[in-house]
Design a protein around this motif. Structure first.
Motif, mmCIF file in Angstrom:
data_model
loop_
_atom_site.group_PDB
_atom_site.id
_atom_site.type_symbol
_atom_site.label_atom_id
_atom_site.label_comp_id
_atom_site.label_asym_id
_atom_site.label_seq_id
_atom_site.Cartn_x
_atom_site.Cartn_y
_atom_site.Cartn_z
ATOM 1 N N PRO A 50 0.704 -1.050 -0.042
ATOM 2 C CA PRO A 50 -0.086 0.034 0.048
ATOM 3 C C PRO A 50 0.911 1.437 0.002
ATOM 4 C CG PRO A 50 0.067 -1.059 2.134
ATOM 5 C CD PRO A 50 0.728 -1.780 1.432
ATOM 6 N N VAL A 51 1.568 1.598 -1.241
ATOM 7 C CA VAL A 51 2.544 2.697 -1.322
ATOM 8 C C VAL A 51 1.876 3.360 -2.227
ATOM 9 C CG1 VAL A 51 4.898 3.598 -1.710
ATOM 10 C CG2 VAL A 51 4.321 1.512 -0.037
ATOM 11 N N CYS A 52 1.925 4.881 -2.343
ATOM 12 C CA CYS A 52 1.527 5.809 -3.458
ATOM 13 C C CYS A 52 2.192 5.603 -4.418
ATOM 14 C CB CYS A 52 1.402 7.058 -2.759
ATOM 15 S SG CYS A 52 1.023 8.360 -3.952
ATOM 16 N N GLY A 103 3.964 8.016 -0.547
ATOM 17 C CA GLY A 103 3.449 8.080 0.872
ATOM 18 C C GLY A 103 2.648 6.729 1.087
ATOM 19 N N ARG A 104 2.342 6.544 2.385
ATOM 20 C CA ARG A 104 1.501 5.423 2.852
ATOM 21 C C ARG A 104 -0.098 5.612 2.553
ATOM 22 N NH1 ARG A 104 -0.067 5.063 8.086
ATOM 23 N NH2 ARG A 104 1.147 6.869 8.451
ATOM 24 N N LEU A 105 -0.514 4.332 1.859
ATOM 25 C CA LEU A 105 -1.927 4.469 1.521
ATOM 26 C C LEU A 105 -2.687 4.005 2.738
ATOM 27 C CD1 LEU A 105 -1.842 3.045 -2.314
ATOM 28 C CD2 LEU A 105 -2.194 5.298 -1.398
ATOM 29 N N GLU A 106 -3.870 4.759 3.302
ATOM 30 C CA GLU A 106 -4.521 4.321 4.239
ATOM 31 C C GLU A 106 -6.090 4.039 4.073
ATOM 32 O OE1 GLU A 106 -3.702 7.916 7.195
ATOM 33 O OE2 GLU A 106 -2.226 6.452 7.402
ATOM 34 N N ARG A 107 -6.618 3.542 4.675
ATOM 35 C CA ARG A 107 -8.247 3.429 4.620
ATOM 36 C C ARG A 107 -8.783 4.661 5.562
ATOM 37 N NH1 ARG A 107 -10.473 -1.290 3.329
ATOM 38 N NH2 ARG A 107 -8.877 -2.949 3.353
#
Ligand SMILES: [Zn+2]
Length: 199
Positions: free
Chosen positions: A129-131, A136-140
């Motif tokens: 989960p990386v942009c 950047g970190r991809l989050e819910r």
């Protein structure tokens, strides 16, 4: 997809207002908060945006996505089109269940750095989960979005739902099941549009 396939310009008030917000215009700032909370931007603002857009780009066909959303907007659109001596060919109602909307929202991943959004079911991001743009970190983002969803559903039921009857009375309404895959939904929309343009 519609622009690419049919060469018809598509606009949505949401997209216009997001661009205004990114540009930091007074209109963008004024409406950003309403949009963020899931509310509907006042009719007067939306109608002006559409009227300007139609004057600039609407000469050879157009598609509105997410407009009209209220009866006053629909009525204004009719009088704009009368002035421009044109008429609507189709009103397409994408029916999406609350469950589908909820699934799509909770399945959304957003970059904590730049705001890029994607779906968590997208295979590309499932494992890592990386942009793709800024690493950047991809989050819910669940809670926020679900609260916004409640407001949006409420607005939908009271202000948007009555549009179905409005366009039904004009024999213009086509309901399409929007709970299916994007490509299947697009094929149905294409078919409706092809039937119209073939006439
Ligand atoms: Zn990013």
């Amino acid at each position: 997809m519609i622009t690419r396939h049919f060469g018809i310009p598509v606009t949505s008030p949401g997209a216009i207002l997001r661009r205004e917000r990114d540009l930091g215009t007074p209109l963008g700032q004024e409406t950003a908060e309403v949009l963020q909370s899931g509310g509907l931007v006042p009719d007067k603002i939306i109608i002006e945006l559409i009227e300007d857009w139609l004057r600039l780009h609407g000469g050879h066909g157009f598609v509105f996505d997410g407009f009209p959303r209220t009866l006053p907007q629909a009525e204004s659109l009719m009088s704009m089109l009368t002035k421009l001596r044109t008429a609507l060919d189709l009103a397409i109602w994408l029916e999406v269940s609350e469950e589908t909307v909820r699934d799509r929202i909770t399945g959304r991943l957003q970059c904590a750095e730049c705001g890029f959004t994607t779906s968590s079911s997208s295979a590309q991001f499932a494992n890592r989960p990386v942009c793709p743009y800024c690493d950047g970190r991809l989050e819910r983002r669940n809670d926020d979005d679900l609260a916004v969803l409640q407001t949006r559903l409420q607005e939908f039921r009271t202000k948007t739902e009555p549009l179905g009857a409005f366009y039904e009375k004009l024999s213009m309404l086509h309901r399409i099941d929007g709970n299916r895959d994007r490509d299947v939904v697009f094929a149905d929309i294409s078919k409706l549009m092809e039937d119209k343009t073939a006439k």
